[in-house]
Write a protein that holds these residues in place. Sequence first.
Motif, PDB file in Angstrom:
ATOM      1  N   ARG A  47       4.560  24.519   7.229  1.00 16.46           N
ATOM      2  CA  ARG A  47       4.789  23.653   6.069  1.00 16.46           C
ATOM      3  C   ARG A  47       5.812  22.541   6.310  1.00 16.46           C
ATOM      4  N   PRO A  48       6.892  22.776   7.054  1.00 18.18           N
ATOM      5  CA  PRO A  48       7.850  21.681   7.266  1.00 18.18           C
ATOM      6  C   PRO A  48       7.268  20.466   7.972  1.00 18.18           C
ATOM      7  N   ARG A  49       6.074  20.612   8.567  1.00 19.28           N
ATOM      8  CA  ARG A  49       5.474  19.504   9.312  1.00 19.28           C
ATOM      9  C   ARG A  49       4.385  18.787   8.536  1.00 19.28           C
ATOM     10  N   PHE A  50       4.169  19.134   7.292  1.00 18.45           N
ATOM     11  CA  PHE A  50       3.038  18.562   6.567  1.00 18.45           C
ATOM     12  C   PHE A  50       3.210  17.086   6.241  1.00 18.45           C
ATOM     13  N   TYR A  51       4.388  16.524   6.474  1.00 18.85           N
ATOM     14  CA  TYR A  51       4.577  15.084   6.290  1.00 18.85           C
ATOM     15  C   TYR A  51       4.036  14.291   7.477  1.00 18.85           C
ATOM     16  N   GLU A  52       3.702  14.974   8.565  1.00 21.21           N
ATOM     17  CA  GLU A  52       3.222  14.322   9.772  1.00 21.21           C
ATOM     18  C   GLU A  52       1.707  14.114   9.727  1.00 21.21           C
ATOM     19  N   GLN A  53       1.175  13.486  10.770  1.00 21.10           N
ATOM     20  CA  GLN A  53      -0.263  13.339  10.923  1.00 21.10           C
ATOM     21  C   GLN A  53      -0.853  14.579  11.606  1.00 21.10           C
ATOM     22  N   ASP A  54      -2.196  14.639  11.626  1.00 16.51           N
ATOM     23  CA  ASP A  54      -2.922  15.752  12.256  1.00 16.51           C
ATOM     24  C   ASP A  54      -2.511  17.093  11.652  1.00 16.51           C
ATOM     25  N   VAL A  55      -2.459  17.124  10.338  1.00 12.48           N
ATOM     26  CA  VAL A  55      -1.978  18.316   9.631  1.00 12.48           C
ATOM     27  C   VAL A  55      -2.854  19.537   9.905  1.00 12.48           C
ATOM     28  N   ARG A 135      -5.882  16.409   2.495  1.00 13.22           N
ATOM     29  CA  ARG A 135      -6.489  15.493   1.525  1.00 13.22           C
ATOM     30  C   ARG A 135      -5.765  14.147   1.534  1.00 13.22           C
ATOM     31  N   LEU A 136      -4.442  14.166   1.597  1.00  8.94           N
ATOM     32  CA  LEU A 136      -3.669  12.929   1.670  1.00  8.94           C
ATOM     33  C   LEU A 136      -3.987  12.170   2.951  1.00  8.94           C
ATOM     34  N   GLU A 137      -4.049  12.878   4.065  1.00  9.68           N
ATOM     35  CA  GLU A 137      -4.333  12.216   5.344  1.00  9.68           C
ATOM     36  C   GLU A 137      -5.698  11.548   5.324  1.00  9.68           C
ATOM     37  N   GLU A 138      -6.691  12.237   4.783  1.00 14.58           N
ATOM     38  CA  GLU A 138      -8.034  11.648   4.693  1.00 14.58           C
ATOM     39  C   GLU A 138      -8.044  10.437   3.773  1.00 14.58           C
ATOM     40  N   HIS A 139      -7.270  10.508   2.704  1.00 11.78           N
ATOM     41  CA  HIS A 139      -7.187   9.374   1.784  1.00 11.78           C
ATOM     42  C   HIS A 139      -6.576   8.162   2.478  1.00 11.78           C
ATOM     43  N   ILE A 140      -5.489   8.372   3.215  1.00 12.95           N
ATOM     44  CA  ILE A 140      -4.849   7.247   3.905  1.00 12.95           C
ATOM     45  C   ILE A 140      -5.816   6.596   4.890  1.00 12.95           C
ATOM     46  N   LYS A 141      -6.564   7.409   5.610  1.00 13.22           N
ATOM     47  CA  LYS A 141      -7.545   6.860   6.556  1.00 13.22           C
ATOM     48  C   LYS A 141      -8.623   6.067   5.839  1.00 13.22           C
ATOM     49  N   SER A 142      -8.976   6.485   4.629  1.00 16.52           N
ATOM     50  CA  SER A 142     -10.046   5.816   3.875  1.00 16.52           C
ATOM     51  C   SER A 142      -9.607   4.480   3.295  1.00 16.52           C
ATOM     52  N   LEU A 143      -8.308   4.200   3.284  1.00 11.13           N
ATOM     53  CA  LEU A 143      -7.832   2.942   2.705  1.00 11.13           C
ATOM     54  C   LEU A 143      -8.397   1.733   3.438  1.00 11.13           C
ATOM     55  N   ALA A 144      -8.693   1.884   4.716  1.00 11.71           N
ATOM     56  CA  ALA A 144      -9.242   0.769   5.494  1.00 11.71           C
ATOM     57  C   ALA A 144     -10.594   0.320   4.972  1.00 11.71           C
ATOM     58  N   GLN A 145     -11.319   1.196   4.269  1.00 10.23           N
ATOM     59  CA  GLN A 145     -12.632   0.845   3.726  1.00 10.23           C
ATOM     60  C   GLN A 145     -12.541   0.202   2.342  1.00 10.23           C
ATOM     61  N   GLN A 146     -11.335   0.183   1.770  1.00  9.36           N
ATOM     62  CA  GLN A 146     -11.162  -0.427   0.458  1.00  9.36           C
ATOM     63  C   GLN A 146     -10.844  -1.916   0.598  1.00  9.36           C
ATOM     64  N   PRO A 147     -11.205  -2.715  -0.406  1.00 10.43           N
ATOM     65  CA  PRO A 147     -10.850  -4.148  -0.363  1.00 10.43           C
ATOM     66  C   PRO A 147      -9.344  -4.321  -0.318  1.00 10.43           C
ATOM     67  N   GLU A 148      -8.887  -5.309   0.423  1.00  6.71           N
ATOM     68  CA  GLU A 148      -7.455  -5.530   0.521  1.00  6.71           C
ATOM     69  C   GLU A 148      -6.876  -5.897  -0.837  1.00  6.71           C
ATOM     70  N   SER A 149      -5.774  -5.270  -1.158  1.00  9.28           N
ATOM     71  CA  SER A 149      -5.085  -5.545  -2.418  1.00  9.28           C
ATOM     72  C   SER A 149      -3.665  -5.013  -2.310  1.00  9.28           C
ATOM     73  N   ALA A 150      -2.816  -5.448  -3.232  1.00  8.58           N
ATOM     74  CA  ALA A 150      -1.444  -4.943  -3.230  1.00  8.58           C
ATOM     75  C   ALA A 150      -1.424  -3.441  -3.451  1.00  8.58           C
ATOM     76  N   GLY A 151      -2.316  -2.956  -4.320  1.00  8.91           N
ATOM     77  CA  GLY A 151      -2.365  -1.528  -4.606  1.00  8.91           C
ATOM     78  C   GLY A 151      -2.794  -0.704  -3.416  1.00  8.91           C
ATOM     79  N   ARG A 152      -3.777  -1.235  -2.656  1.00  9.47           N
ATOM     80  CA  ARG A 152      -4.237  -0.503  -1.479  1.00  9.47           C
ATOM     81  C   ARG A 152      -3.122  -0.362  -0.452  1.00  9.47           C
TER      82      ARG A 152
END
Length: 400
Positions: A47-55, A135-152
Amino acid sequence: MTKRILIVGTGFAGMWSALSAARLFDLHSHTGTEIVVLAPQAELRIRPRFYEQDVHKMTAPLDALFDAVGVTFVKGAAERIDIAGKRIEYRDASGNPALLNYDRLVLATGSKVARPTLPGIERVFDVDEIEQAIRLEEHIKSLAQQPESAGRNTVVVAGGGFTGIEVATEMPARLRAVLGADANVRVIVVDRGSKLGGALGDNPSPLIAEASEELGLEWRLNSTVASVDADGIFLANGERIFTKTVIWTAGVRASSLAEQIPGERDAYGRLHVDANLKVIGQDDIFATGDVAYAATDDLGNYAAMSCQHAIALGRSAGNNVAASLIDVDPTAYSQPKYVTCIDLGGWGAAFTEGWDRQVRFVRDEAKKIKSEINSVWIYPPAADRATALAAADPSIPVVA
């Protein structure tokens, strides 16, 4: 008739409780007690490593380790503690109701992030459990498929404590790895405190401020999240922040199973325990790890909800629950040495000693220590009987 120690949980405290109980029985050549561990999976989730990638890689199997020391694992999820009947009601691997009796119980079910009741809270991410961190890691990776915006391109981290800081300082690099090295990214920490990094004390605070400035983090102090929606958040002061990613790290609470045991609790729901980690007022129940409110010394300090304390608490609980069944003197829990090593992303890390958190190492030097903690120190011992039992000695100091 064979007696049974039932340990609920395979986190740091639960795993080390099992090994330590086995160690004491081995030292005294005792074979009349069964050690059973009940949990949804036979693995230690790091659990202490869940802030990293490749969770998804941050688990350690426990089957072979338990087999090596003679611990029985039962796959299931505990639901109810029947104190009068001295048994646990649980759901087995198929989802069917089942029972396990005990002569001694060790509750080691950990803690969970405390999500408040506010509009849109179901939209937030967290790094509390491995499934949510993935789930968070997959979401971050999916941001590249979203239109560019300040929110993204914006991530909001709710909570400026230890976990929140580690998540936030890691995030600029994670975002740019997905959106491009030149992407204009924002990471905003929302914290109810009045001082940047104040939750960690006065000594590390300037380092956290320095790292935040270098990494481009923004802080909203004296602030709380009022609501979350599809396009962003509102703060309690009315400020609107557009974001597609809100990560909740503000606060934790002891497992709800602790509420089923009569006894005094602290503000986090942890059960008050005596020096041997027996729940005060209960003859046959011990609490350890994040469900135990345990004094670490005679100076008024109490164990933090961290793997550093959970490891030592587990070793002590396992030793003492076993001692209670074979008429051996217990070993009082004591953990006077306290350190922290907080990861600060691309800036480095900060290593502190003592409850006043005196800074000892910073940047690359501290980062090397953090890397060793995360990759070596907090992992289980080898699945070799002699090695595993030796590692479970409660007298071994823990620095992690």
